[in-house]
Write a protein that holds these residues in place. Structure first.
Motif, PDB file in Angstrom:
ATOM      1  N   SER A 286      67.192 -31.576 -32.317  1.00  0.00           N
ATOM      2  CA  SER A 286      65.819 -31.293 -32.733  1.00  0.00           C
ATOM      3  C   SER A 286      65.700 -29.959 -33.463  1.00  0.00           C
ATOM      4  N   ASP A 287      66.560 -29.002 -33.117  1.00  0.00           N
ATOM      5  CA  ASP A 287      66.523 -27.711 -33.810  1.00  0.00           C
ATOM      6  C   ASP A 287      66.986 -27.819 -35.253  1.00  0.00           C
ATOM      7  N   GLU A 319      72.455 -30.187 -35.877  1.00  0.00           N
ATOM      8  CA  GLU A 319      71.774 -28.893 -35.839  1.00  0.00           C
ATOM      9  C   GLU A 319      72.065 -28.063 -37.089  1.00  0.00           C
TER      10      GLU A 319
END
Length: 543
Positions: A286-287, A319
């Motif tokens: 999600s980052d 990421e």
């Protein structure tokens, strides 16, 4: 004075001129042209081979970059250089590329010939890892499934998976061709597969047991097993796996973790316990967002995400490279699966067809299963992402498997014909790969029949001792020797029926002379025939 007509009116006045096309017709014609061009490009010889080579190079290069990025922190924390883990992985990949080169050079007949020895080595390694003091890994990963050779760890189950695919394809294709009965052809393969699965289960490595099971199921499916029998065997394996999960508490916790990751409903206690790794992996993805945090800018690798360089390296990819980087990896493995199956369908040799399909499914399913449990869609099993995760034997065996798969693509009938008429591609000339040989149906059976000694009786051309079946030269030489012996007063060496028959025969009678009247008549007939022939020739010349 008449004005000149416009060009559009002149075109309309020309008889037989085409009507102007509408926008929809032009779009349909353009779309059809694109489809035809795409179909023609997909039918190009050597396409499967070049795409599989390109996918292997891309995944291997990306894997080295991501191993360097994800292992820098842990390498520095262990007191070594930040490049120590990367250098170790680069050496392993270099060895794997050499092994892949040898696999590309091998003839399919050579691969089939040495497949039993590869299986024997794999079974021996599976037995050796069970010996106390030889097998290691229980303290690190919870299973005795590794053999340490210096700084490199070898996982025998990886070797067994690849050996089972090669030997199984050779055995099933040969026995099914000879007996024409699939149950007889699969008997030996099922027995050996059961032994290997039991040995892998004895190592308490459920993830590798799943990987080996994929290879077994893929080979049985592409061999043409009846669907009812196939799904019945899958059900039995599933029940057996469920029983193995209930026998260990940490495996049961993985099912609970999977449920939490699938619903994104992590409890406060599980995020610090069994679900810690899955939770951190999803946070790492999600980052990344759409474009990623940047290469080398991952925060999860700073001791937040365990196994960042191994099982959960796909989270680091998402990421640092974002959704575009993650989708690019998914597309690469999708292309590997699609073009691998195309390679299997284009084969004329049953052995290469089964081998290509089994290797493709084994690598592709393992890759998608790894990415599936990283994003929370599947339960965590601990299998690595092929060609990208850090690992010793896994990288070497995967590159060897890709070499065999590319070898199958080189030996497609259309690819062989293309290389023989148009020449080898540039990459083959750089790698010094020989020109592939065309497949001839039934060549293996004909070779074996020539090598097998069949007895159909004594050949009629074989010389018999002391008989009259010898050649004329032999008889003349024997008669000459006997005549010489008689002249000097020696004893004749003729023995048996032939000698007795020759000694007791009466002398040959002198032929009677031809009467002179008959000879004159023959000469007169020949003269008349020559005269008649000359007369006919003179008539033809006058005409």
């Amino acid at each position: 004075m008449a004005l000149p007509e416009s060009s559009s009116k002149r075109r309309q006045s020309i008889p037989g001129a085409e009507e102007p096309q509408t926008t929809e017709e032009r779009d349909e014609r353009g779309l059809g042209s694109l489809q035809r061009k795409f179909a023609a490009q997909m039918a190009t010889p050597q396409l499967n081979y070049k795409v599989l080579l390109g996918v292997t190079v891309c995944l291997t290069g990306l894997g080295l970059v991501m191993v360097l990025s994800s292992s820098m922190v842990t390498s520095y924390a262990s007191g070594a250089s930040v490049f120590s883990e990367f250098i170790k992985q680069a050496v392993v990949v270099f060895i794997g590329l050499i092994v892949m080169w040898f696999a590309l050079r091998m003839r399919p007949q050579t691969i089939r010939k040495y497949s039993p020895w590869l299986l024997v080595i794999a079974v021996g390694m599976l037995l050796a890892v069970l010996i106390p003091g030889v097998g290691v890994g229980a303290d690190e990963v919870g299973s005795n499934s590794w053999i340490r050779i210096g700084p490199i760890g070898v996982q025998p189950s990886e070797v067994a998976k690849m050996a089972l695919a090669v030997w199984g394809a050779a055995t099933v294709s040969y026995r099914a061709r000879v007996t024409q009965r699939l149950n007889t052809g699969l008997g030996a393969f099922i027995a050996v597969s059961a032994v290997i699965l039991i040995l892998v289960m004895a190592q308490k490595d459920l993830g590798m047991m799943f990987s080996v099971g994929i290879v077994v199921a893929a080979l049985m499916f592409f061999a043409g097993v009846d669907r009812k029998v196939f799904f019945a065997l899958l059900a039995v394996v599933g029940l057996f796996g469920a029983f193995a999960i209930t026998q260990a508490s940490f495996r049961g916790a993985r099912i609970t973790t999977w449920k939490d990751a699938l619903t994104l409903n992590f409890g406060e206690t599980t995020t610090q316990g069994a679900a810690y790794q899955s939770h951190q992996g999803i946070l790492s993805l999600s980052d990344g967002g759409l474009f990623g945090a940047g290469l080398g800018q991952s925060r999860a690798k700073w001791f937040y995400l365990p196994e960042a360089k191994n099982d959960f390296i796909f989270a680091i990819v998402g990421e640092e490279l974002g959704m575009f980087g993650a989708v690019f990896v998914v597309i690469l493995f999708g292309m590997l699966g699609w073009f691998g199956i195309r390679t299997a369908m284009a084969q004329a040799d049953p052995f290469l067809r089964l081998l290509a399909a089994t290797l493709t499914i084994g690598i592709s399913v393992q890759a998608f299963f790894n990415m599936g449990y990283v994003v929370g869609l599947l339960p965590v099993t601990g299998i690595q992402l092929p060609l990208i995760s850090a690992g010793g034997s896994s990288a070497i065996i995967t590159l060897l498997s890709m070499g065999l798969l590319c070898n199958c693509a080189r030996n497609e009938p259309e690819t062989v014909s293309s290389m023989q008429h148009e020449g080898r591609p540039l990459i083959d000339r750089i790698l010094l790969l020989p020109e592939p040989q065309g497949y001839k149906a039934g060549e293996q059976r004909r070779t074996q029949r020539r090598e097998t000694a069949y007895s159909y009786g004594t050949p009629v051309t074989r010389p018999q001792p002391g008989g009259s079946r010898g050649s004329q030269d032999v008889r003349r030489e024997r008669d000459r020797v006997e005549e010489s012996i008689r002249r000097v007063g020696g004893e004749s060496r003729l023995r048996g029926y032939d000698g007795v028959r020759r000694q007791n025969l009466p002398p040959t009678a002198t032929p009677k002379p031809i009467p002179r009247s008959r000879q004159r008549a023959d000469d007169a007939g020949q003269r008349r025939a020559r005269k008649t022939r000359r007369t006919i020739d003179d008539r033809h010349r006058r005409r």
